[in-house]
Design a protein around this motif. Structure first.
Motif, short mmCIF file in Angstrom:
data_model
loop_
_atom_site.label_atom_id
_atom_site.label_comp_id
_atom_site.label_asym_id
_atom_site.label_seq_id
_atom_site.Cartn_x
_atom_site.Cartn_y
_atom_site.Cartn_z
N ARG A 234 12.18 8.92 -2.64
CA ARG A 234 12.95 8.08 -2.86
C ARG A 234 13.83 7.78 -1.40
NH1 ARG A 234 16.18 5.62 -7.47
NH2 ARG A 234 17.93 4.39 -6.47
N LYS A 235 14.49 8.90 -1.03
CA LYS A 235 15.20 8.72 0.27
C LYS A 235 14.56 8.15 1.34
CE LYS A 235 18.01 11.85 3.27
NZ LYS A 235 17.17 11.92 4.54
N GLN A 236 12.92 8.57 1.58
CA GLN A 236 12.15 8.05 2.37
C GLN A 236 12.09 6.53 2.20
OE1 GLN A 236 9.14 10.92 2.23
NE2 GLN A 236 9.73 12.00 3.98
N PHE A 237 11.77 6.35 1.01
CA PHE A 237 11.36 4.88 0.52
C PHE A 237 12.60 4.11 0.87
CE2 PHE A 237 11.33 1.57 -2.69
CZ PHE A 237 9.95 0.94 -2.37
N HIS B 298 0.48 -1.17 -0.07
CA HIS B 298 -0.12 -0.04 -0.11
C HIS B 298 0.85 1.24 -0.12
CE1 HIS B 298 -3.30 -2.58 2.16
NE2 HIS B 298 -3.32 -2.82 0.69
N TRP B 299 1.91 1.37 0.77
CA TRP B 299 2.52 2.32 0.85
C TRP B 299 4.06 2.71 0.07
CZ3 TRP B 299 0.66 6.67 2.99
CH2 TRP B 299 -0.50 6.52 3.33
N ALA B 300 4.27 1.83 -0.87
CA ALA B 300 5.20 2.02 -1.75
C ALA B 300 5.22 3.02 -3.08
CB ALA B 300 5.64 0.66 -2.46
N PRO B 301 3.96 3.39 -3.50
CA PRO B 301 3.61 4.08 -4.47
C PRO B 301 4.54 5.49 -4.64
CG PRO B 301 1.50 3.39 -3.95
CD PRO B 301 2.54 2.92 -2.84
N ASP B 302 4.77 5.69 -6.01
CA ASP B 302 5.64 7.08 -6.09
C ASP B 302 5.22 8.36 -5.46
OD1 ASP B 302 6.81 5.52 -7.97
OD2 ASP B 302 6.09 6.40 -9.81
N PRO C 242 13.99 -1.67 2.92
CA PRO C 242 15.01 -2.60 3.59
C PRO C 242 14.23 -3.64 4.29
CG PRO C 242 15.60 -0.35 4.03
CD PRO C 242 14.39 -0.16 3.34
N SER C 243 13.28 -3.33 5.25
CA SER C 243 12.51 -4.48 6.09
C SER C 243 11.83 -5.28 4.89
CB SER C 243 11.73 -3.68 6.94
OG SER C 243 10.64 -2.77 6.32
N PHE C 244 11.18 -4.66 3.92
CA PHE C 244 10.40 -5.60 3.17
C PHE C 244 11.39 -6.58 2.24
CE2 PHE C 244 7.86 -6.78 -0.75
CZ PHE C 244 6.86 -7.35 -0.16
N ARG C 245 12.30 -5.96 1.63
CA ARG C 245 13.39 -6.80 0.96
C ARG C 245 13.92 -7.88 1.78
NH1 ARG C 245 18.93 -6.96 0.53
NH2 ARG C 245 19.65 -8.06 -1.42
N GLN C 246 14.23 -7.57 2.95
CA GLN C 246 14.62 -8.63 3.97
C GLN C 246 13.60 -9.75 4.20
OE1 GLN C 246 17.89 -9.13 4.94
NE2 GLN C 246 17.21 -11.03 5.49
N MET C 247 12.31 -9.37 4.23
CA MET C 247 11.07 -10.25 4.43
C MET C 247 11.06 -11.33 3.38
SD MET C 247 7.30 -9.21 5.43
CE MET C 247 6.06 -10.41 4.97
N MET C 248 11.31 -10.50 2.05
CA MET C 248 11.08 -11.27 0.80
C MET C 248 12.26 -12.51 0.81
SD MET C 248 9.58 -9.23 -2.23
CE MET C 248 10.65 -7.89 -2.45
N LEU C 249 13.49 -11.99 1.28
CA LEU C 249 14.56 -12.85 1.01
C LEU C 249 14.70 -13.88 2.16
CD1 LEU C 249 17.62 -10.34 1.08
CD2 LEU C 249 16.62 -11.52 -0.73
N ASP C 250 13.92 -13.74 3.33
CA ASP C 250 13.70 -14.52 4.36
C ASP C 250 12.64 -15.92 3.85
OD1 ASP C 250 15.50 -13.83 5.81
OD2 ASP C 250 14.24 -12.48 7.22
N LEU C 251 11.51 -15.23 3.07
CA LEU C 251 10.60 -16.16 2.58
C LEU C 251 11.21 -17.05 1.55
CD1 LEU C 251 7.18 -13.77 2.25
CD2 LEU C 251 8.20 -15.13 4.36
N ILE C 252 11.88 -16.39 0.57
CA ILE C 252 12.62 -17.03 -0.51
C ILE C 252 13.41 -18.20 0.21
CG2 ILE C 252 14.37 -17.01 -2.34
CD1 ILE C 252 13.22 -14.14 -2.84
N ASP C 253 14.30 -17.99 1.22
CA ASP C 253 15.09 -18.92 1.76
C ASP C 253 14.27 -20.07 2.46
OD1 ASP C 253 17.43 -18.05 1.58
OD2 ASP C 253 17.71 -16.80 3.30
#
Lengths: 420, 216
Positions: free
Chosen positions: A286-289, A277-281, A295-306
């Motif tokens: 960009r700095k806030q994103f 919901h909160w990623a839109p342009d 970072p937290s969502f990327r890490q979550m995706m990496l952990d799910l992939i693992d």
């Protein structure tokens, strides 16, 4: 994914369809462009019942959604009963965060989330210090009327020996017991709802149709913004409570990851749907994103992939400016579903990293003609699929409620006409 | 502008909330500066914020915080304004805005109202889930130059179409321009509803109003 128990023919069809989805994830183009079916109240219109009936009548919800699956023969389908027949469960818990057909909005209106401050900014430390205690004493009583007596539930951390015994006293109060009974009754309804949803899932897979996802989750930032702080509260937190917010996002990431892996493993389906919901342009710089959201969502995706899962974020609204950033995931492991981001642009930036899903526009699906739908599908075929894109065709965020049935027919027909 | 006045504008426009509020309070409550002047400085800061938003430097969080700072300073300054003088600044035009019936969303609408306000328009926000009849009544009472219809859900397409059709049938359609906006709004929806224009964000809403009012 769990093998369905059906006829040999249905099993074979299931395997072919599931292979199409898996090939897309693995960045190998399948024999034809898969088409997915997802929607909520559109199925009420399709079946000629009210939105309210779809939410409250488990049997009708199962019958109508199965009929739609058998008519359209999608390559994969969302767990449709789980996504729609929620009325009795909402009533049972006295859900405060939503208005739904017949409960706050008309019998034929979709549900609408109530954006509120469900947690005050000064409560960040309490949530961080004892998440379970905060949920029991504060959060659950705010979002579920059934939990209203739980504000007196004992805070056990710190209790010991005789104190742990005397600490039970609040549980003897009539208010707590009444509340506990409401929660137990609600749990019975949740059990019924989930039994119906699981029955439908088993039935549909046994007929040869894989589920596109078995479970759902949320992004850490979004969960705090949407369900705790509210939209404007969270935007102010970016300035006023920066450190506490980052700490809470990290705590939420750990808990969401643990819950998501457990839920997904229980379904036997590796794909996890994650509405974003909160990623839109337009929603942050960009700095806030890059500091607060990604970072937290990327890490979550990496952990799910693992954990051998396949994250399937639905990037809502327009995320064009985020494409280069969200590219940073291992190739062949995710499905990115885009709502309003130009799919051709998404393919050009992400085509060698993720499978794509989407994204026929809601305005065209609801107000256009079958010929318009055909042309829109052809555009995606010519500019994404024919150029090697691993596209799973779908609407932008599910079939809009107002979509004429002939436009849905046109979507499926065009996909088969242009890609075999 | 004095150094202190410039500092207040800079603090506000760079989102330094604590320092900005402390300075504004000191100017108003200790140094007894003219509250109308302090509010003018706030207006200048909001202009700068709006400009940075339009340029893609600032996003929704900055607009929300800017609005909050303005509200806090106004709450201190307004009770201090004793004289009736100081004619209100001339407004660029009147804009009536509401979320159409069936839809309860308001965040985007509120941001548009804020941006129009800081750009000098007189804005009347008539809320969410607004029935057609209420739109007509408000139009007759407020006599707007522009009417903005907001909607986030796909059901809003039909609500907008119905609302605009009622403007026609009630004979009020000629008096103003109509702009629509919200999550799913695009040119297809604009054509479907009969609106004059659509915008995908608050900056586009401001630009539409400026263009129409300048042409009038």
């Amino acid at each position: 994914m769990n093998t369905p128990a059906g006829t040999a023919e249905a099993k074979a069809q299931f395997d072919v369809r599931w292979r199409r989805i898996q090939d897309c994830v693995a960045l190998k183009q399948p024999d034809r462009m898969p088409v997915v079916m997802y929607g909520t109240f559109w199925f009420a219109r399709y079946g000629g019942i009210s939105f309210k009936e779809l939410m409250y009548d488990y049997e009708k919800a199962k019958e109508i959604t199965e009929r739609a699956v058998l008519e359209f023969e999608p390559d994969a389908v969302a767990p449709l009963v789980g996504a729609t027949a929620l009325g009795r469960v909402f009533e049972a818990v006295d859900f405060k965060q939503l208005q739904w057909p017949g409960h706050g909005v008309g019998d034929n209106q979709p549900y609408q989330y109530l954006d509120r401050e469900y947690m005050k900014p000064e409560e960040f430390p309490a949530l961080l210090q004892d998440p379970t205690g905060f949920y029991l004493n504060s959060y659950l009583p705010r979002i579920f009327g059934a939990f209203e007596g739980f504000d007196a539930f004992p805070a056990f951390p710190g209790m010991f020996y005789f104190r742990a015994i005397t600490g039970l006293r609040p549980l003897a109060s009539p208010e707590f017991r009444k509340s506990l009974q409401r929660v137990l009754d609600a749990a019975d309804e949740v059990d019924r709802y989930m039994t119906h949803a699981a029955e439908w899932n088993r039935r549909i897979t046994s007929l040869g149709y894989p589920l596109i996802n078995g479970s759902n989750s949320g992004a850490p930032y979004d969960v705090i913004a949407d369900y705790f702080r509210g939209a404007t509260g969270m935007m102010k937190d970016l300035f006023r409570n920066k450190e506490l917010l980052l700490e809470t996002i990290e705590m939420m990431r750990r808990n969401l990851t643990r819950m998501t892996i457990a839920n997904a493993k229980a379904t036997g389906n590796p794909i996890v749907m994650i509405p974003i919901h909160w990623a839109p342009d337009a929603f942050m710089s960009r700095k806030q994103f890059e500091e607060f959201w990604w970072p937290s969502f990327r890490q979550m995706m990496l952990d799910l992939i693992d954990a051998d899962l396949i994250p399937m974020p639905l990037w809502e609204a327009d995320c064009t400016k985020r494409l280069e950033i969200i590219r940073d995931v291992p190739p062949g492991k995710c499905i990115y579903w885009f709502e309003r981001t130009d799919m051709v642009k998404a393919f050009e930036v992400l085509g060698d990293v993720v499978a794509l899903r989407g994204n026929l526009s809601p305005s065209m699906m609801t107000t256009g003609t079958p010929a318009d739908v055909d042309a829109a599908v052809k555009h995606l075929v010519d500019n994404v699929w024919a150029r090697g894109g691993n596209l799973i065709l779908d609407t932008a965020f599910g079939i809009p409620d107002e979509t004429p049935v002939e436009n849905v027919r046109a979507m499926f027909a065009a996909a088969r006409k242009y890609t075999g | 502008m004095t150094d202190e006045e410039k500092r207040l504008v800079d603090l506000l426009s760079s989102m330094e909330e604590d320092e900005a509020l402390a300075l504004a309070k000191r100017m108003l409550l200790e140094d007894h500066k003219d509250p109308i002047r302090v509010l003018e400085l706030c207006r200048l800061a909001m202009d700068a914020v709006g400009k940075l938003f339009a340029e893609g430097e600032y996003f929704l969080p900055e607009l929300v915080l800017a609005g909050e700072m303005l509200e806090q300073i106004s709450a201190i300054a307004k009770p201090l304004i004793t004289q009736s003088g100081g004619a209100a600044a001339k407004k660029r035009g009147k804009v009536l805005i509401g979320t159409v019936h069936g839809d309860l969303h308001d965040i985007g609408k509120n941001i548009v109202c804020f941006m129009l306000d800081i750009n000098g328009f007189e804005v009347k926000d008539i809320g969410i889930d607004v029935p057609v009849k209420t739109f007509i009544e408000e139009i007759n009472a407020f006599q707007p130059d522009v009417v903005g219809l907001s909607g986030f859900l796909t059901l809003a397409f039909d609500s907008m179409k119905e609302t605009i059709a009622a403007f026609e049938s009630e004979g009020v359609r000629q008096g103003f321009k109509i702009m629509i906006g919200g999550g799913q709004i695009d040119e297809t929806v604009r054509a479907y509803t009969g609106a004059d224009a659509f915008g995908v964000n608050a900056v586009e809403a401001v630009n539409l109003c400026k263009k129409w009012l300048e042409a009038a």
